[in-house]
Design an enzyme around this catalytic site. Structure first.
Site, PDB file in Angstrom:
ATOM      1  N   TRP A   1      69.671  21.106  33.910  1.00  0.00           N
ATOM      2  CA  TRP A   1      69.240  22.189  33.040  1.00  0.00           C
ATOM      3  C   TRP A   1      69.105  21.694  31.605  1.00  0.00           C
ATOM      4  CZ3 TRP A   1      67.985  25.829  36.340  1.00  0.00           C
ATOM      5  CH2 TRP A   1      68.788  26.136  37.435  1.00  0.00           C
ATOM      6  N   HIS A   6      72.451  25.179  30.427  1.00  0.00           N
ATOM      7  CA  HIS A   6      73.863  24.767  30.354  1.00  0.00           C
ATOM      8  C   HIS A   6      74.687  25.741  29.507  1.00  0.00           C
ATOM      9  CE1 HIS A   6      73.984  21.085  32.637  1.00  0.00           C
ATOM     10  NE2 HIS A   6      72.846  20.711  32.101  1.00  0.00           N
ATOM     11  N   ASP A  45      74.488  15.228  28.380  1.00  0.00           N
ATOM     12  CA  ASP A  45      73.094  14.783  28.360  1.00  0.00           C
ATOM     13  C   ASP A  45      72.810  13.883  27.168  1.00  0.00           C
ATOM     14  OD1 ASP A  45      72.057  15.809  30.720  1.00  0.00           O
ATOM     15  OD2 ASP A  45      71.654  17.767  29.833  1.00  0.00           O
ATOM     16  N   ARG A  48      74.964  10.205  27.736  1.00  0.00           N
ATOM     17  CA  ARG A  48      74.505   9.177  28.687  1.00  0.00           C
ATOM     18  C   ARG A  48      73.584   8.156  28.047  1.00  0.00           C
ATOM     19  NH1 ARG A  48      70.044  12.486  32.325  1.00  0.00           N
ATOM     20  NH2 ARG A  48      69.221  13.651  30.568  1.00  0.00           N
ATOM     21  N   HIS A  60      74.600  12.809  36.996  1.00  0.00           N
ATOM     22  CA  HIS A  60      73.959  14.119  36.794  1.00  0.00           C
ATOM     23  C   HIS A  60      73.273  14.658  38.043  1.00  0.00           C
ATOM     24  CE1 HIS A  60      74.332  14.315  32.285  1.00  0.00           C
ATOM     25  NE2 HIS A  60      74.650  13.056  32.537  1.00  0.00           N
ATOM     26  N   HIS A 112      79.563  20.462  32.348  1.00  0.00           N
ATOM     27  CA  HIS A 112      78.156  20.065  32.495  1.00  0.00           C
ATOM     28  C   HIS A 112      77.743  19.921  33.962  1.00  0.00           C
ATOM     29  CE1 HIS A 112      74.393  18.370  30.941  1.00  0.00           C
ATOM     30  NE2 HIS A 112      74.421  17.617  32.023  1.00  0.00           N
ATOM     31  N   ASP A 116      74.685  21.380  36.363  1.00  0.00           N
ATOM     32  CA  ASP A 116      73.597  20.597  36.968  1.00  0.00           C
ATOM     33  C   ASP A 116      73.579  20.689  38.489  1.00  0.00           C
ATOM     34  OD1 ASP A 116      72.182  19.625  34.797  1.00  0.00           O
ATOM     35  OD2 ASP A 116      73.266  17.713  34.696  1.00  0.00           O
ATOM     36  N   HIS A 122      68.366  18.671  41.066  1.00  0.00           N
ATOM     37  CA  HIS A 122      69.465  17.713  40.852  1.00  0.00           C
ATOM     38  C   HIS A 122      70.140  17.347  42.174  1.00  0.00           C
ATOM     39  CE1 HIS A 122      70.012  17.248  36.384  1.00  0.00           C
ATOM     40  NE2 HIS A 122      69.039  18.149  36.463  1.00  0.00           N
ATOM     41  N   HIS A 145      60.611  18.738  37.558  1.00  0.00           N
ATOM     42  CA  HIS A 145      62.039  18.781  37.236  1.00  0.00           C
ATOM     43  C   HIS A 145      62.273  19.529  35.920  1.00  0.00           C
ATOM     44  CE1 HIS A 145      66.200  17.266  37.574  1.00  0.00           C
ATOM     45  NE2 HIS A 145      66.166  17.547  36.284  1.00  0.00           N
ATOM     46  N   ASP A 149      64.332  22.775  34.897  1.00  0.00           N
ATOM     47  CA  ASP A 149      65.414  22.623  33.913  1.00  0.00           C
ATOM     48  C   ASP A 149      65.222  23.561  32.726  1.00  0.00           C
ATOM     49  OD1 ASP A 149      67.101  20.674  34.982  1.00  0.00           O
ATOM     50  OD2 ASP A 149      66.344  19.045  33.719  1.00  0.00           O
TER      51      ASP A 149
HETATM   52  N1  DCM Z   1      67.146  13.462  37.392  1.00  0.00           N
HETATM   53  C1  DCM Z   1      67.523  13.923  38.649  1.00  0.00           C
HETATM   54  N2  DCM Z   1      67.379  13.119  39.734  1.00  0.00           N
HETATM   55  C2  DCM Z   1      66.855  11.892  39.596  1.00  0.00           C
HETATM   56  C3  DCM Z   1      66.464  11.416  38.335  1.00  0.00           C
HETATM   57  C4  DCM Z   1      66.626  12.240  37.238  1.00  0.00           C
HETATM   58  O1  DCM Z   1      68.004  15.042  38.774  1.00  0.00           O
HETATM   59  N3  DCM Z   1      66.738  11.124  40.668  1.00  0.00           N
HETATM   60  C5  DCM Z   1      67.281  14.364  36.246  1.00  0.00           C
HETATM   61  C6  DCM Z   1      68.146  13.957  35.116  1.00  0.00           C
HETATM   62  C7  DCM Z   1      67.523  14.735  33.996  1.00  0.00           C
HETATM   63  C8  DCM Z   1      66.059  14.733  34.316  1.00  0.00           C
HETATM   64  O2  DCM Z   1      65.988  14.518  35.723  1.00  0.00           O
HETATM   65  O3  DCM Z   1      67.963  16.094  34.031  1.00  0.00           O
HETATM   66  C9  DCM Z   1      65.253  13.724  33.590  1.00  0.00           C
HETATM   67  O4  DCM Z   1      65.801  12.474  33.851  1.00  0.00           O
HETATM   68  P1  DCM Z   1      65.589  11.289  32.834  1.00  0.00           P
HETATM   69  O5  DCM Z   1      65.959  11.849  31.505  1.00  0.00           O
HETATM   70  O6  DCM Z   1      66.504  10.223  33.326  1.00  0.00           O
HETATM   71  O7  DCM Z   1      64.145  10.960  32.956  1.00  0.00           O
HETATM   72 ZN    ZN Z   2      67.679  18.175  34.977  1.00  0.00          ZN
HETATM   73 ZN    ZN Z   3      72.661  16.759  33.006  1.00  0.00          ZN
END
Ligand code: DCM
Ligand code: ZN
Ligand code: ZN
Ligand code: DCM
Ligand code: DCM
Length: 264
Positions: A1, A6, A45, A48, A60, A112, A116, A122, A145, A149
């Site tokens: 999210w 969140h 978020d 990381r 996450h 968090h 998620d 997720h 995604h 989110d």
């Molecule tokens: N994400 C996810 N599953 C994955 C890769 C990423 O749920 N296999 C999520 C993490 C973040 C969003 O997607 O909420 C964007 O990821 P990033 O910022 O790493 O591109």
């Molecule tokens: Zn996300």
């Molecule tokens: Zn997150």
């Protein structure tokens, strides 16, 4: 999210938890304001991508290697990698908080990740949790995604900040209270035990992953790739987003109540 998701989970949890749990969290976080949980709900978020934060990137999500829309399921041994996943993270940070009362980082992570784990993408591997699927929402380009989110929540609430989340949370809390639309169902939302945090997190992930087949990719990814989602897709998705945020808030409150009050 995103921020609103969140923060809304945090405000719903703040509104449902026992007074002693709220006092414990306020002391742990050094924040006596009403924003004590909402203010830290998106901390993970940012963390990381900070130096030393990379280890937490895979925490996450759990990349369920299933076949939406034909079959959805989460398998811990198949889907949680050696680097960890959201299920192992919830288990580990719950155990840390219980062993080290008033430890702030593990509390921030719990807040968090309980959020998620309730976002369907997720709990899905396909398209890197939907990040590789391009869609449009009201003419604006998103990946699927990020639409789940953030874009849908912006469309639902009309805002993007903590003030928006606070107002939205009051509506969701009213649905949970007696006479509200979630009143009956919400009594069955939390059935978990601290005796098995992994089973608790797996139950939340499995339930949430079901929505990938029913609501996120109901007709397969090709049906939405490059498409505008503001019509029937959004009409079906928005109630799922609202339900998942409300569930996450109630479960976060109940989980923290168990940790703080020494329940099981
Ligand atoms: N994400 C996810 N599953 C994955 C890769 C990423 O749920 N296999 C999520 C993490 C973040 C969003 O997607 O909420 C964007 O990821 P990033 O910022 O790493 O591109
Ligand atoms: Zn996300
Ligand atoms: Zn997150
Ligand atoms: N595909 C999908 N989800 C899966 C597996 C495949 O959306 N879990 C998509 C990607 C390709 C197409 O199906 O567009 C190829 O599948 P098939 O070889 O069954 O036609
Ligand atoms: N497909 C799949 N898994 C999915 C989506 C699709 O195996 N999650 C396969 C079924 C068809 C092909 O992809 O063989 C076409 O699907 P679509 O209409 O999604 O492109």
């Amino acid at each position: 999210w995103g921020t609103v998701g969140h923060a809304t989970v945090a405000y719903v949890a703040s509104g449902l938890m026992k007074p002693e749990t709220a006092a414990y969290c306020k002391k742990t976080l050094g924040d006596d304001s009403d924003e004590f949980l909402a203010a830290i709900a998106s901390w993970a978020d940012a963390f990381r991508y900070e130096p030393g934060g990379a280890f937490s990137v895979p925490f996450h999500w759990i990349d369920a290697i299933d076949r939406p829309p034909y079959s959805c399921d989460v398998d811990y041994d198949r889907d949680c990698t050696a680097e960890g996943c959201i299920v192992s993270a919830i288990m580990n940070y719950t155990n840390i908080q219980r062993a080290q009362p008033y430890e702030p980082m593990s509390l921030k992570w719990i807040v968090h990740f309980l959020g998620d784990i309730h976002q369907p993408l997720h709990d899905e591997n396909y398209g890197a949790g939907g990040n590789n699927i391009t869609v449009f929402v009201d003419g604006v380009k998103w990946n699927l995604h990020a639409a789940w989110d953030t874009a849908f929540l912006t469309k639902i609430t009309g805002g993007t900040n903590l003030a928006t989340a606070k107002i939205f949370s009051k509506g969701l809390l009213a649905r949970i209270q007696a006479g509200g639309a979630y009143a009956a169902a919400s009594k069955k939302w939390f059935r978990s035990s601290l005796k098995d945090p992994k089973a608790a997190a797996m139950a939340w992930a499995t339930e949430t992953n079901d929505y990938v087949c029913s609501s996120v990719l109901p007709e397969g990814p090709q049906q939405i790739e490059g498409k505008e989602l503001n019509g029937t897709y959004y009409q079906a998705a928005a109630p799922v987003v609202e339900l998942q945020i409300a569930k996450a808030g109630l479960r976060l409150a109940a989980w923290l109540d168990l940790i703080v009050t020494g329940g099981t």
